[in-house]
Scaffold this motif. Structure first.
Motif, short mmCIF file in Angstrom:
data_model
loop_
_atom_site.label_atom_id
_atom_site.label_comp_id
_atom_site.label_asym_id
_atom_site.label_seq_id
_atom_site.Cartn_x
_atom_site.Cartn_y
_atom_site.Cartn_z
N PRO A 93 0.52 -1.09 0.39
CA PRO A 93 0.26 -0.14 0.04
C PRO A 93 1.28 1.12 0.09
N ASP A 94 2.22 1.31 0.16
CA ASP A 94 3.19 2.63 0.54
C ASP A 94 4.25 2.82 -0.77
N GLU A 95 4.24 1.30 -1.28
CA GLU A 95 4.70 1.68 -2.73
C GLU A 95 3.68 0.82 -3.85
N ARG A 96 2.47 1.74 -4.42
CA ARG A 96 1.94 0.66 -4.89
C ARG A 96 1.78 0.53 -7.02
N LEU A 97 1.25 -0.38 -7.78
CA LEU A 97 1.52 -0.69 -8.64
C LEU A 97 0.52 -0.66 -9.60
N PRO A 98 0.70 -0.65 -11.28
CA PRO A 98 -0.45 -1.14 -11.57
C PRO A 98 -1.45 -2.16 -11.74
N ALA A 99 -1.98 -2.21 -11.97
CA ALA A 99 -3.04 -3.90 -11.46
C ALA A 99 -1.97 -4.67 -11.89
N PRO A 100 -1.83 -5.94 -11.94
CA PRO A 100 -0.33 -7.27 -12.99
C PRO A 100 -2.00 -7.34 -14.17
N ALA A 101 -1.07 -7.51 -15.04
CA ALA A 101 -2.15 -8.12 -16.21
C ALA A 101 -3.00 -9.62 -15.50
N SER A 102 -2.57 -10.27 -14.45
CA SER A 102 -3.19 -11.78 -13.91
C SER A 102 -3.42 -10.95 -12.15
N THR A 103 -4.55 -11.25 -12.31
CA THR A 103 -4.94 -10.71 -10.63
C THR A 103 -5.44 -12.19 -9.79
N GLN A 115 -0.17 -10.32 5.61
CA GLN A 115 -0.94 -10.79 4.45
C GLN A 115 0.34 -10.85 3.48
N LEU A 116 0.84 -11.91 2.95
CA LEU A 116 2.09 -12.12 1.63
C LEU A 116 0.56 -12.89 0.29
N ALA A 126 6.50 -13.29 -11.70
CA ALA A 126 4.85 -12.62 -10.58
C ALA A 126 5.16 -11.18 -9.54
N ARG A 127 3.96 -10.89 -9.18
CA ARG A 127 4.06 -9.84 -8.71
C ARG A 127 3.46 -10.15 -6.65
N LEU A 128 4.54 -9.69 -6.25
CA LEU A 128 4.09 -10.03 -4.93
C LEU A 128 3.86 -8.64 -4.18
N MET A 129 2.60 -9.25 -3.59
CA MET A 129 1.73 -8.18 -3.20
C MET A 129 2.16 -7.73 -1.53
N LEU A 130 1.99 -7.69 -0.42
CA LEU A 130 2.66 -7.36 0.74
C LEU A 130 1.25 -6.09 1.24
N VAL A 131 -0.15 -6.84 2.22
CA VAL A 131 -0.64 -6.14 2.65
C VAL A 131 -1.13 -6.09 3.86
N PRO A 132 -1.34 -4.82 5.06
CA PRO A 132 -2.10 -5.14 6.09
C PRO A 132 -2.95 -6.18 6.15
N ALA A 133 -3.18 -7.04 7.32
CA ALA A 133 -4.26 -7.92 8.01
C ALA A 133 -5.19 -7.26 8.09
N ASP A 138 -9.47 -6.99 -2.76
CA ASP A 138 -8.69 -7.56 -3.21
C ASP A 138 -7.05 -7.00 -2.79
N PRO A 139 -5.94 -7.88 -2.69
CA PRO A 139 -4.84 -7.47 -2.00
C PRO A 139 -4.37 -6.45 -3.53
N VAL A 140 -4.68 -7.39 -5.08
CA VAL A 140 -4.62 -6.02 -6.19
C VAL A 140 -5.22 -4.76 -5.69
N GLU A 141 -6.35 -4.20 -5.44
CA GLU A 141 -6.88 -3.39 -5.36
C GLU A 141 -6.23 -2.53 -3.98
N CYS A 142 -5.46 -3.03 -3.05
CA CYS A 142 -4.87 -2.32 -1.74
C CYS A 142 -3.20 -2.44 -2.02
N THR A 143 -2.76 -2.84 -3.02
CA THR A 143 -1.87 -2.64 -3.52
C THR A 143 -1.41 -1.58 -4.80
N GLY A 144 -3.02 -1.35 -5.77
CA GLY A 144 -2.98 -0.90 -6.85
C GLY A 144 -3.39 0.74 -6.86
N ARG A 145 -2.43 1.36 -8.73
CA ARG A 145 -2.47 2.09 -8.31
C ARG A 145 -4.62 3.30 -9.00
#
Length: 145
Positions: A93-103, A115-116, A126-133, A138-145
């Protein structure tokens, strides 16, 4: 009738096992290694997750089943950050990226605070996503732009 000695023994053994388990999950050295001398705390058989701690910062490393380092994160009380090691993209969430092709995501680690997740991509990365519990989306939403 309860036996106080037996109750005390069961309590001491339970405490000793709990302390040993907590110590076994964190290591001080080995970050970046394929097979560090640390406990694998992954919740997914396709990955190995190792946790290191130093100076109040917790480091979470993800390796694939063959031991290749895919990425690592640093968790402080204030921020989640990707580290410049491994072969995959890292998002928080602190270092967001555009959504990956496969979510489509797989959960690989959960310590109650973070959670990872891994989203495998068609090109082998792969896209590794670390989000607060508390990320209930969706973790893609929590880490995406």
């Amino acid at each position: 009738m309860r036996n106080p000695n037996r109750t005390l023994l069961v309590t001491l053994v339970t405490l000793a096992l709990g302390i040993g388990a907590a110590q076994a999950q964190t290591a001080i050295t080995g970050l970046g290694q394929s097979w560090p001398n640390a406990t694998d705390v992954s919740t997914n058989p396709n990955y190995h997750v190792y946790v290191f701690e130093r100076g109040g910062t917790r480091y979470i490393q993800v390796n694939d089943a063959s031991g290749a380092v895919r990425g690592a994160f640093a968790r402080t009380p204030y921020k989640l950050s990707g580290l410049p090691i491994g072969s995959d993209e890292l998002a928080t969430p602190d270092e967001r990226l555009p959504a990956p092709a496969s979510t489509a995501v797989e959960s690989v680690y959960d310590d109650g605070a973070v959670q990872l997740f891994v989203a495998r991509q068609a090109d082998g990365t792969a896209r590794l996503m670390l989000v607060p519990a508390d990320c209930k989306n969706d973790p893609v939403e929590c880490t995406g732009r």
